[in-house]
Scaffold this motif. Structure first.
Motif: not given
Lengths: 262, 345
Positions: A173-175, A177, B70, B95, B99
């Protein structure tokens, strides 16, 4: 034979101090609430000027809380999560509106919003008026309420272990997200509490508003006006209704705080 | 594969200096060190959470130094589990899947295998708030492995667990490592975990790597006095070397190696010292008489502190032997140790 319990004198001191403080806060308020007759309260509740002033108080305070939410949330996140040079200084700037005398806040805002200042001229050129307007009231209430929102939400963010965010990012996850999937779901309650704190603080503001916008009249200004023009008897019922509104807000605050602890 | 080259990190009150470390593909590597040595800072530098002053980090030969966490393809499991408290077990585990979509589909090939191997099927719909420590750690492991990372970082994953859970989870970790073949870098201060799980280890102290090597190498051939002390060699003496002898204080000790030009210390593991009240029953090499100065009882075994000439030795003996020999402070005993067990540092 039962053993005689010994109570430490400090406990007696603590209990007596508590009783004095509770009485000090409640006695004047109870007296004020008890003095107007029921008929006066009903009549005041039907008074359109009163309704409109209380509504304006709630509307402008709510808008102040909304603005605090939009701008204060990212700012509180930054303060909670990042260490940077001058952070202590920035944090003390946030607390300034709490310490400055209220009329000074009004004067400070007028000094940049007037026609003699480039900002005032710029706002005027695009049709934004501060003096004697709802916009002006919202600006003042945001100014005084923002520290309560930022400090509450900052504490909320700090209570969330940053490791949760680290794990979220390691999972892809990005910041942004991470903020919306982890931080926000865990911090929203502190945001609600912050907005209630901000609204409650804004509802009670008088000194700064009366300088910037006597009209349109918010509830505290109306109470002051009725007191100076007609005396205690006519100001009390409006004050009672304002207290009921404030009490309701703080009740909400307590409910959210308790749920948070649980 | 993880390669850390010349890593330097500056934090307020702590820094990492010139860390060079390579964890080979499929290897289980432990980073051992005392509290505050910088173990977690190394992990968080690898994952990309801490800004680094200098150095480069490679994952599977790809440089990731400037990539955000990430984009590094690294899984991490913390000691305190760091589970998302607002999500169920299943939602915690899945979770990261969104992604890691391949052709628009979430990867799930490993998911059932991992859930099954970690015995999480009955827990999937439960809230993570009500799980035991061992269950939480299994969920954290499953969550990290579900996205099939290139490497797995473990930050003292067993420290917070009860002894029973710890043994179970240790076995699970070992089995998962064998079955998945994933590269693992685990931070710990527990020797048992290092012995049980790792092929190689590094010892870190005050932000510097003191020694890297296989487990027997580091535990039996420490290269610095700190490592010797850290791995439990309680007898570390400064010494003057002369051929196959070393002089510690007034005591002359036989050693097995002749090539000790640059060495300054000798170190002997306390369990390598034999103790007897009777000289004849001991091997002849390094057989010395001493006086018991202190006894520290640890239940099933005892630390026996001995004064020999001007040197203080510590030996470990079973409590039974202590009782059989009727040992007490002030009593004379004989010790002996094999020259091969005297390590020059």
């Amino acid at each position: 034979m039962t053993a005689k319990k010994h109570t430490d004198p400090f406990i007696w001191l603590a209990v007596s101090s508590s009783i004095i403080i509770i009485a000090f806060i409640l006695f004047p308020l109870i007296e004020m609430v008890a003095q107007p007759t029921f008929a006066d309260l009903i009549a005041t509740a039907k008074d359109k000027e009163v309704i409109s002033s209380i509504w304006l108080s709630l509307y402008t305070s709510g808008m102040a809380a909304l603005i605090s939410f939009l701008f204060g949330t990212p700012f509180a996140y930054l303060l909670a999560r990042k260490n940077f040079w001058g952070k202590n200084f920035i944090e003390s700037i946030i607390d300034l509106p709490i310490m400055i005398p209220h009329p000074v806040v009004g004067i400070a805002i007028l000094s940049i919003a007037g026609q003699n200042h480039w900002l005032g001229q710029a706002m005027s050129s695009i049709g934004i008026r501060i003096m004697g307007s709802v916009t002006g009231i919202i600006v003042v209430l945001t100014f005084v309420g923002l520290p309560f929102y930022v400090n509450t939400v900052k504490a909320g963010f700090e209570a969330i272990p940053s490791r949760l965010e680290n794990v979220s990012r390691s999972l892809g996850a990005s910041i942004t997200g991470t903020f919306f999937r982890v931080t926000f779901p865990l911090a929203w309650r502190s945001m609600v509490v912050g907005m209630i704190m901000c609204t409650a603080r804004a509802v009670s503001e008088f000194g700064a508003v009366v300088i910037v916008a006597y009209h349109p009249m918010i509830a505290p200004v109306m109470i002051y006006e009725r007191f100076t023009a007609y005396g205690l008897k006519y100001s009390q019922p409006v004050a009672v209704w304002l207290i009921i509104v404030c009490l309701f807000l703080f009740l909400l605050l307590r409910i959210f705080s308790v749920q948070k602890k649980n | 594969m993880i390669r850390i080259k010349n890593l330097n990190v500056e934090l307020s009150g702590f820094s990492l200096h010139d860390i060079d470390l390579t964890v080979e593909k499929g290897e289980f590597f432990t980073l051992l060190g005392p509290t505050g040595a910088g173990k977690t800072v190394v992990l968080e530098s690898v994952i990309g959470i801490i800004p680094i002053e200098q150095g480069r980090i490679y994952i599977n030969n790809k440089e990731v130094t400037n990539l955000p966490p990430e984009k590094r393809d690294i899984g991490i499991v913390y000691q305190d589990h760091a589970l998302f408290p607002h999500l169920t077990v299943y939602k915690n585990i899945t979770y990261g899947l969104r992604y890691h979509k391949v052709n628009g589909k979430e990867p799930g090939k490993n998911l059932s295998f991992i859930i099954d191997r970690l015995s999480l099927v009955p827990l999937l719909e439960r809230s993570v708030k009500h799980l035991s420590g061992g269950e939480k750690q299994r969920v954290a492991l499953a969550r990290a492995l579900a996205v099939d990372p290139s490497v797995l970082l473990l930050d003292e994953p067993l420290s917070a667990l009860d002894p029973n859970f710890r043994e179970d989870t240790r076995e699970i970790l070992k089995r998962l490592h064998v079955e998945t073949g994933i590269t693992v870098l685990m931070v710990t201060h527990d020797f048992t975990e290092a012995h049980f799980l790792a092929q190689r280890t590094a010892i870190i102290n005050n932000g510097r790597i003191e020694q890297t090597g296989s487990i027997p190498e580091v535990f039996y051939k420490p290269s610095t006095p700190f490592v010797a002390e850290f791995v439990g060699m309680k007898n570390i003496f400064s010494a003057i070397f002369n051929g196959n002898k070393a002089k510690a204080g007034n005591l002359e000790i036989k050693i097995s190696s002749n090539n000790n030009n640059s060495k300054k210390y000798i170190a002997i593991r306390p369990e390598d010292i034999h103790v007897s009240v009777d000289k004849q029953s001991l091997p002849e090499h390094n057989s010395i008489k001493g006086i018991v100065s202190k006894i520290l009882n640890h239940g099933f075994y005892c630390d026996l502190c001995l004064k020999i000439s001007d040197v203080n030795f510590t030996a470990i003996i079973p409590t039974n032997s202590l009782i059989n020999m009727n040992l007490a402070p002030g009593i004379s005993v004989y010790i002996s140790f094999d020259p091969a067990n005297v390590h020059a540092i």
